[in-house]
Each structure stands twice: as C-alpha cells, then as structure tokens.
Design a protein around this motif. Sequence first.
Motif, mmCIF file in Angstrom:
data_model
loop_
_atom_site.group_PDB
_atom_site.id
_atom_site.type_symbol
_atom_site.label_atom_id
_atom_site.label_comp_id
_atom_site.label_asym_id
_atom_site.label_seq_id
_atom_site.Cartn_x
_atom_site.Cartn_y
_atom_site.Cartn_z
ATOM 1 N N ASP A 151 0.856 -1.022 0.092
ATOM 2 C CA ASP A 151 -0.133 -0.297 0.158
ATOM 3 C C ASP A 151 0.738 0.877 0.599
ATOM 4 O O ASP A 151 1.619 1.731 1.089
ATOM 5 C CB ASP A 151 -0.986 -0.133 0.811
ATOM 6 C CG ASP A 151 -1.976 0.868 1.429
ATOM 7 O OD1 ASP A 151 -1.947 1.780 0.631
ATOM 8 O OD2 ASP A 151 -2.865 1.290 2.605
ATOM 9 N N LEU A 152 0.968 1.760 -1.159
ATOM 10 C CA LEU A 152 2.383 3.107 -1.614
ATOM 11 C C LEU A 152 1.798 4.355 -0.993
ATOM 12 O O LEU A 152 3.104 5.167 -0.346
ATOM 13 C CB LEU A 152 2.241 2.985 -3.039
ATOM 14 C CG LEU A 152 3.236 2.324 -3.554
ATOM 15 C CD1 LEU A 152 2.445 0.997 -3.631
ATOM 16 C CD2 LEU A 152 3.792 2.597 -4.266
ATOM 17 N N ARG A 153 0.502 4.332 -0.882
ATOM 18 C CA ARG A 153 -0.252 5.671 -0.055
ATOM 19 C C ARG A 153 0.861 7.408 -0.840
ATOM 20 O O ARG A 153 0.231 7.827 -0.762
ATOM 21 C CB ARG A 153 0.458 5.718 1.345
ATOM 22 C CG ARG A 153 -0.009 4.443 2.371
ATOM 23 C CD ARG A 153 -1.223 4.296 1.980
ATOM 24 N NE ARG A 153 -2.624 5.627 2.266
ATOM 25 C CZ ARG A 153 -3.444 5.445 1.504
ATOM 26 N NH1 ARG A 153 -4.184 4.191 1.038
ATOM 27 N NH2 ARG A 153 -5.259 6.083 1.624
ATOM 28 N N GLY A 154 1.437 7.297 -0.998
ATOM 29 C CA GLY A 154 2.148 8.404 -1.188
ATOM 30 C C GLY A 154 3.552 7.995 -2.191
ATOM 31 O O GLY A 154 4.311 6.601 -2.224
ATOM 32 N N MET A 155 4.266 9.107 -3.237
ATOM 33 C CA MET A 155 5.606 8.807 -3.066
ATOM 34 C C MET A 155 6.790 9.141 -2.448
ATOM 35 O O MET A 155 7.283 10.566 -2.216
ATOM 36 C CB MET A 155 5.912 9.309 -4.851
ATOM 37 C CG MET A 155 5.266 9.289 -5.538
ATOM 38 S SD MET A 155 4.793 10.291 -7.805
ATOM 39 C CE MET A 155 6.453 9.445 -7.623
ATOM 40 N N VAL A 192 -2.484 1.860 -4.435
ATOM 41 C CA VAL A 192 -2.323 3.423 -5.022
ATOM 42 C C VAL A 192 -4.072 3.667 -4.406
ATOM 43 O O VAL A 192 -4.637 3.542 -5.102
ATOM 44 C CB VAL A 192 -1.224 3.390 -6.453
ATOM 45 C CG1 VAL A 192 -0.279 2.875 -6.043
ATOM 46 C CG2 VAL A 192 -2.193 3.578 -7.424
ATOM 47 N N VAL A 193 -3.586 5.645 -4.589
ATOM 48 C CA VAL A 193 -4.340 6.390 -4.180
ATOM 49 C C VAL A 193 -5.515 6.739 -5.945
ATOM 50 O O VAL A 193 -6.379 7.420 -5.643
ATOM 51 C CB VAL A 193 -4.519 7.471 -3.092
ATOM 52 C CG1 VAL A 193 -3.813 6.250 -1.906
ATOM 53 C CG2 VAL A 193 -2.965 8.090 -3.811
ATOM 54 N N SER A 194 -4.820 6.990 -6.359
ATOM 55 C CA SER A 194 -5.105 7.721 -7.755
ATOM 56 C C SER A 194 -4.429 7.039 -9.133
ATOM 57 O O SER A 194 -4.288 5.837 -9.666
ATOM 58 C CB SER A 194 -4.517 8.838 -8.367
ATOM 59 O OG SER A 194 -3.095 9.036 -8.029
ATOM 60 N N MET A 212 -6.460 0.905 -8.006
ATOM 61 C CA MET A 212 -6.440 2.090 -7.127
ATOM 62 C C MET A 212 -7.870 2.465 -6.246
ATOM 63 O O MET A 212 -8.051 1.715 -6.309
ATOM 64 C CB MET A 212 -6.993 3.148 -8.469
ATOM 65 C CG MET A 212 -7.415 4.460 -7.840
ATOM 66 S SD MET A 212 -7.715 6.230 -8.819
ATOM 67 C CE MET A 212 -9.953 5.232 -8.405
ATOM 68 N N ILE A 213 -7.425 2.390 -5.369
ATOM 69 C CA ILE A 213 -7.845 2.798 -3.960
ATOM 70 C C ILE A 213 -7.944 3.912 -3.166
ATOM 71 O O ILE A 213 -6.834 3.727 -2.537
ATOM 72 C CB ILE A 213 -7.659 1.063 -3.078
ATOM 73 C CG1 ILE A 213 -8.102 0.257 -3.339
ATOM 74 C CG2 ILE A 213 -8.972 1.737 -1.845
ATOM 75 C CD1 ILE A 213 -8.431 -1.524 -1.963
ATOM 76 N N PRO A 214 -8.841 4.839 -3.863
ATOM 77 C CA PRO A 214 -8.438 5.935 -3.302
ATOM 78 C C PRO A 214 -8.706 6.459 -1.863
ATOM 79 O O PRO A 214 -9.302 5.375 -1.021
ATOM 80 C CB PRO A 214 -9.621 7.222 -3.668
ATOM 81 C CG PRO A 214 -10.793 5.840 -4.112
ATOM 82 C CD PRO A 214 -10.328 4.642 -4.485
ATOM 83 N N CYS A 215 -8.407 7.346 -1.542
ATOM 84 C CA CYS A 215 -8.443 8.249 -0.139
ATOM 85 C C CYS A 215 -10.399 7.647 0.235
ATOM 86 O O CYS A 215 -10.827 8.911 -0.542
ATOM 87 C CB CYS A 215 -8.429 8.900 0.304
ATOM 88 S SG CYS A 215 -6.019 9.409 0.328
#
Length: 422
Positions: A151-155, A192-194, A212-215
């Motif tokens: 689950d990367l969440r961000g770069m 990832v979120v987007s 893709m699983i967004p916030c």
Amino acid sequence: MKKVLALTAIEAPFRSRLIETQFFDSLVRARNLSNGRWQLSFLSVIPLTFYLGRRNPWRQYVKNSNQNKTLRSNLSSKGVKYRTSLAGFPLLPRQFNLRKNETALFIAAALPWLTLKLSFLKPDLIIARSYPAAVLAWWAKRVLNIPYLFDLRGMYPEESVNAGRYEVNSPDHLFWKDWEKKLICSAQYCVVVSRPFVEHVLDIDPGARVEMIPCCVDPGKIRLPDKKKTKAKYGLDDRFVLLHLGSFGTPGDRGLVGKYLLRFKEVRPDAVLVVASGTAAFGPAIRKALLGEGLGPDDFRIYHPAGSELDDMLALGDAGLILERKVANTKVCLSVKLGEYLAAGMPVICTPHVEGVARLVEKYRCGLVVDPDQEEPLEKEGGLLAGYGDCRNNGLKLVEEILSVDRCADKWRSVIDQGLKT
C-alpha cells in the motif's frame, strides 16, 4: 482460515486519525465483507521515542499509552487484534523519511523483533502500509516466505525531498528509488490512491498488479450543523466561504490559496477564505503568507478545529480548495479532503497539478480545475456559480461511486482475496 496481517511502521496509529479512517476502518469493513474467509489483525512497529514528549516525557508516555489501549480496545470490540512492536530507531518523527544510513539502523532495530512476532503469528499475507513497512515485509518474505501487498500511499522518495531530508538524485534519493522498484516488483499486489499513481507504478514495472483504492470518506459520519446558523456563529453571514481543510502540500501553497481568493473575489466580492488547520503552531506562518499575498484581515479566517468543530468547518464551506503548485509527487496525490468536501455538499476547486483529483473533478463535473499562477478566464468561476447545484449533486455521485468507504472496503476485500489465492 487464512490470516491477514496489516503492518504499519514509523507511524503512531494511536494518534493518527488518517491511519484510523483510511487504513484500519477500511480493512475491518473488508474483513466483514469476506464472509469469514480470512481473519484480520494489525501490527504497528512504533519507535519507543514516539511515545514520549520533549517537555514532559512521562506525562506524554502515559497519555499515548492510554490512547493506544483505547485503540486496541476499539479494534478488539470488532473482533480484530491490535499489537505493537517497539523499535529503538528512528528517534524523531521527521525521520519517518529515512535516509540511506538511517534505513539500515531502522531495519536492524525493527526486523529481529518483527521476525519473532511473525514466526509466532504465522500470517498468510502481509499488507504493508508505506515504504518503511514494505521494506520490513520484503525482508519477511525473504526470511519467512510470507507474501505481501504494498500500500504505497504516496511517493515516499519524492515526499522525502519535499520534506527537506535530501535532494533529488542524491545518493539517498537514488537509494529509495532502487528500493521502490524492488518493493513493487516483489509485491503480490500494489495499492495506490489515484489513476496517475497506477500509471507511475506500471512505468516502473509493466507487469505489476496494481489497484486504485482512493482515500475514502464515510458519508454517514458527516453530520453537519445548519449552515446558516453556523455562518452566523462565526460571523460569516452572507459570505461565500472558500474552505481549505487540513495541511498544505508545501509551505509555498499557503500563499497560493490567498492568491486564488483574490481571483475569486472578482466574481464574488463577498468571498472569504477559511483555513482550518489542525496544527496551531502553523497559524502565524499561514497568516503571514496570506497577508503577503495582499489579503486584508477581513479576507480570511484561520481556525484550528478539534472534535465537533470540524463539522462546523465543513458546514461553513461553500467550495473546497485543493490548491497545490507542481512538485515531484503532486501528480499522483488524491487528498482525503476531496471526499470530505464532496460528502459535505461542496464543489471542489483544484489545480491541474493535483492530477489525481483534477481527473475526477473534470470527469464528474463537480467543481473546476484552475491554476492561480496563470491568467485564465474568469468564466470558469462564473460557470461554477451558475451550475452550483449540479456540481454539488455530481460530487455526491462521485462519493457514492468511487470515494465512499464501503466502495473502498469492497476493493480491499477483492485485492486481499486475490493476494491469498496467489
């Protein structure tokens, strides 16, 4: 029954609303949707110093320990075990963005105890939230042959650059770019979120399995007080409120929201900016940035809401702002506040640089995409105001179809099911 272990590292879940709403809640709901095919537990690798405070370490330790017990009790009531594993490193919260040498110390401090716990727990699958947790999961896969979802969440490498921890193309940055590829290629699935983030992962590994699983947002938990009464309470009767909720992408974005207010006031002279920041210490810097853009004292309000005051902020807003200038990680971002704005009935105004948000705003026609640093026609704002009701309804549709916690939980369930089959 299969066992799924959700892993966090160098974060303090007991004081993070973000982890609770975007990770714990979604996975618990996913477990409920699995019809008993797998059981879920959480394990957080927390540096010991994160329990302490600088001014009164013992008092802060007691407070954080009690919060941790409350979190454990809440999850236990839902049939989920929550465990912690203490680590002697990092020492400071800013070291969440690890440098190369610090990463070696972190692995040395965390991995032995984690390996013992995993040997006892024997999970069939690990869900690693963020890059530091994924590094531990990567080693666990090598040592114990336990597969993991990333689950990367961000770069993370680029976020560390933004945080001032190191420079682009420095040895530390390149070290983490190498690890990024290694973690993605070794994972059973990446989350990832987007949509731009999906493309980023596939650029690194075209064969990666990525979802893709967004916030997400829980619309049922947004219970807004009466808008008219709330505006009267804060002295904003008959004002059109542009709301910025939460943190800024970078310190430079503080002035950007002020710059945009001046543009918006050309269409709605009664517009006012409300900044709802959860960190009171940032208040003076935000005020200075807004005044530096030429705003007057009556053009903006800065609040630091807590508890039910957050509902007040959402009730105040007539449009929600996600305004960020372009930096290395902006393209893939999809902020939590997007769902909160839309679920509260606000159209969203964002810059094109926040591409994950901008694509959804344009697709669902629930706001506008504008760059305050460019000369763009004011017809954009005029169109937003003319079609305000449609924008609100389209935003609620986006929440229902993409951003609701139930939609995201179902996606988690599907990804976990696939990860257990592989």
